[in-house]
Scaffold this motif. Structure first.
Motif, mmCIF file in Angstrom:
data_model
loop_
_atom_site.group_PDB
_atom_site.id
_atom_site.type_symbol
_atom_site.label_atom_id
_atom_site.label_comp_id
_atom_site.label_asym_id
_atom_site.label_seq_id
_atom_site.Cartn_x
_atom_site.Cartn_y
_atom_site.Cartn_z
ATOM 1 N N SER A 164 7.901 -3.763 -11.658
ATOM 2 C CA SER A 164 8.694 -4.471 -10.650
ATOM 3 C C SER A 164 8.949 -5.938 -10.957
ATOM 4 C CB SER A 164 8.020 -4.349 -9.278
ATOM 5 O OG SER A 164 6.756 -4.984 -9.284
ATOM 6 N N SER A 165 8.118 -6.588 -11.775
ATOM 7 C CA SER A 165 8.321 -8.010 -12.046
ATOM 8 C C SER A 165 8.019 -8.322 -13.500
ATOM 9 C CB SER A 165 7.431 -8.874 -11.142
ATOM 10 O OG SER A 165 6.076 -8.761 -11.531
ATOM 11 N N MET A 166 8.569 -9.434 -13.981
ATOM 12 C CA MET A 166 8.326 -9.863 -15.355
ATOM 13 C C MET A 166 6.852 -10.185 -15.577
ATOM 14 S SD MET A 166 11.032 -9.887 -17.307
ATOM 15 C CE MET A 166 10.634 -11.120 -18.548
ATOM 16 N N GLU A 167 6.249 -10.851 -14.589
ATOM 17 C CA GLU A 167 4.842 -11.236 -14.736
ATOM 18 C C GLU A 167 3.951 -10.012 -14.895
ATOM 19 O OE1 GLU A 167 6.785 -12.118 -12.270
ATOM 20 O OE2 GLU A 167 7.029 -14.304 -12.357
ATOM 21 N N GLU A 168 4.178 -9.005 -14.069
ATOM 22 C CA GLU A 168 3.353 -7.793 -14.140
ATOM 23 C C GLU A 168 3.641 -6.997 -15.409
ATOM 24 O OE1 GLU A 168 2.737 -6.708 -9.454
ATOM 25 O OE2 GLU A 168 4.773 -6.901 -10.234
ATOM 26 N N THR A 169 4.874 -7.093 -15.912
ATOM 27 C CA THR A 169 5.199 -6.434 -17.177
ATOM 28 C C THR A 169 4.378 -7.042 -18.302
ATOM 29 O OG1 THR A 169 7.463 -6.050 -16.392
ATOM 30 C CG2 THR A 169 7.067 -5.830 -18.756
ATOM 31 N N GLU A 170 4.299 -8.389 -18.317
ATOM 32 C CA GLU A 170 3.503 -9.073 -19.340
ATOM 33 C C GLU A 170 2.040 -8.643 -19.268
ATOM 34 O OE1 GLU A 170 4.519 -11.039 -21.735
ATOM 35 O OE2 GLU A 170 6.614 -10.966 -21.140
ATOM 36 N N ARG A 171 1.527 -8.537 -18.056
ATOM 37 C CA ARG A 171 0.116 -8.163 -17.896
ATOM 38 C C ARG A 171 -0.126 -6.717 -18.304
ATOM 39 N NH1 ARG A 171 0.500 -10.499 -11.849
ATOM 40 N NH2 ARG A 171 0.963 -12.662 -12.411
ATOM 41 N N ALA A 172 0.831 -5.833 -18.010
ATOM 42 C CA ALA A 172 0.672 -4.422 -18.368
ATOM 43 C C ALA A 172 0.574 -4.243 -19.871
ATOM 44 C CB ALA A 172 1.834 -3.604 -17.804
ATOM 45 N N LEU A 173 1.191 -5.159 -20.641
ATOM 46 C CA LEU A 173 1.113 -5.067 -22.096
ATOM 47 C C LEU A 173 -0.313 -5.244 -22.609
ATOM 48 C CD1 LEU A 173 4.359 -7.029 -22.911
ATOM 49 C CD2 LEU A 173 3.855 -4.725 -23.716
ATOM 50 N N GLN A 174 -1.168 -5.873 -21.802
ATOM 51 C CA GLN A 174 -2.575 -6.018 -22.195
ATOM 52 C C GLN A 174 -3.293 -4.667 -22.231
ATOM 53 O OE1 GLN A 174 -4.798 -9.342 -20.316
ATOM 54 N NE2 GLN A 174 -2.933 -9.701 -19.153
ATOM 55 N N LEU A 175 -2.695 -3.666 -21.567
ATOM 56 C CA LEU A 175 -3.337 -2.355 -21.461
ATOM 57 C C LEU A 175 -2.920 -1.423 -22.586
ATOM 58 C CD1 LEU A 175 -3.018 -1.879 -17.593
ATOM 59 C CD2 LEU A 175 -4.951 -2.799 -18.905
ATOM 60 N N ASP A 176 -2.310 -1.962 -23.630
ATOM 61 C CA ASP A 176 -1.968 -1.142 -24.793
ATOM 62 C C ASP A 176 -3.225 -0.451 -25.308
ATOM 63 O OD1 ASP A 176 -0.582 -0.058 -26.956
ATOM 64 O OD2 ASP A 176 -0.976 -1.810 -28.213
#
Length: 334
Positions: A164-176
């Motif tokens: 839903s947001s750019m900020e949360e997209t960036e954080r989700a990338l940490q879960l690779d």
């Protein structure tokens, strides 16, 4: 008899003194508690004022006034407290707003375990719960994963999701590399998206060209998993110190850090560097903060949950600090 009466008077006097002393202690405790409560109220007033200023600054021309308190926001968005400041909730109601940066909010999912029964719904639920538990959601009560799509072609095991947001997209990338039914799933950026360079938990990350078998060149953030190496966390210049900085400003920062970071890991103490500290010990920088956590695991939880946030408009930059050096040089100053 007279002696006995005098003894009774002395006993009563001692009892009165004890009672008076107890009352004095309670009065002091109430006074300290009242002062702390008053400081908290003043901080909250300042935060709400800053929130309203933010709303007014970003309000579209001709837009009606926003509602006071936590409900008003930019373009009618509601606001919520993220632990340090008021921020607008992601607004997914307007189609134009959603489509404007939609490409940059899509993520590629690789190595999906179809053979074990993973579904779009189950993956969305797991990703949301993982982000929520690690403090990565703008609003912990709202799933930031808007859509999940899995390729069902023969031999395919990939998909995409939209956040839903750019900020949360960036954080989700940490879960690779997140484990799904015992299988590590890749979370990358698709090749048509562009992401900014930034800091996550004090670790610099940026765009890198990456090749994936069968998928061609991709732009993606490298997997980042912040792990503390010490129970001591150093926060770089969280307060901009100048001639107008007051004692209350230092106290406010310490209380905010103890409250905000303490919600994610046990914090034993907070120290902020003041000008007098820097004068007595070269190398210290006014405005820096040191958190003394109970364990290294607690420090890791705090860094993962709070390292991507902002405080008073300043990006929080966290890093581990050597415990022995802290105990020898800084602990005596606390």
């Amino acid at each position: 008899r007279e002696g006995g009466g005098g003894g009774g008077d002395r006993e009563r006097e001692r009892g009165d003194r004890k009672e008076k002393g107890a009352k004095d202690k309670k009065t002091k405790k109430r006074s300290a508690s009242s002062e702390s409560a008053e400081r908290s109220r003043e901080r909250e007033k300042r935060r709400r004022k800053q929130q309203q200023e933010y709303v007014n600054k970003n309000r579209a021309p001709g837009q009606a006034g926003a509602a006071p308190g936590g409900g008003g926001g930019v373009g009618g968005q509601s606001m919520f407290w993220d632990g340090f400041q008021w921020v607008p909730r992601a607004d997914t109601g307007g189609a134009n707003d959603v489509n404007a940066d939609r490409k940059n909010r899509r993520l590629y999912l690789g190595n999906l375990p179809y053979h074990l029964g993973v579904t779009e719904d189950s993956f969305s639920k797991q990703l949301y719960e993982t982000m929520r538990d690690r403090g990565m959601c703008n609003d912990p009560n709202q799933n930031p994963v808007l859509h999940v799509w899995f390729a069902r072609d023969k031999g395919a095991n990939y998909g995409f999701c939209e956040v839903s947001s750019m900020e949360e997209t960036e954080r989700a990338l940490q879960l690779d590399g997140i484990m799904v039914l015992g299988v590590p799933v890749s979370i990358k950026r698709p090749n048509d998206s562009m992401g900014p360079v930034g800091m996550i938990g004090g670790v610099p990350v940026g765009l890198q060209g990456m090749g994936m078998s069968g998928q061609g060149a991709m732009l993606a953030l490298p997997p980042v998993q912040v792990n503390a190496t010490s129970p001591i966390i150093h926060i770089n210049e969280i307060l901009k110190v100048d001639d107008k900085t007051t004692k209350d400003d230092y106290s406010d920062v310490c209380e905010d850090m103890a409250e905000g970071c303490g919600a994610h890991g046990k914090v034993l103490g907070v120290m902020i560097i003041r000008p007098e500290h820097a004068q007595s010990r070269p190398g210290l920088k006014p405005g820096d903060v040191y958190l003394r956590c109970a364990t290294t695991d607690d420090a890791t939880k705090v860094m993962r949950a709070m390292g991507h946030r902002k405080y008073d408009g300043r990006q929080i930059n966290m890093s581990s600090f050597e415990e022995g050096k802290f105990n020898a040089e800084l602990l005596p100053m606390m």
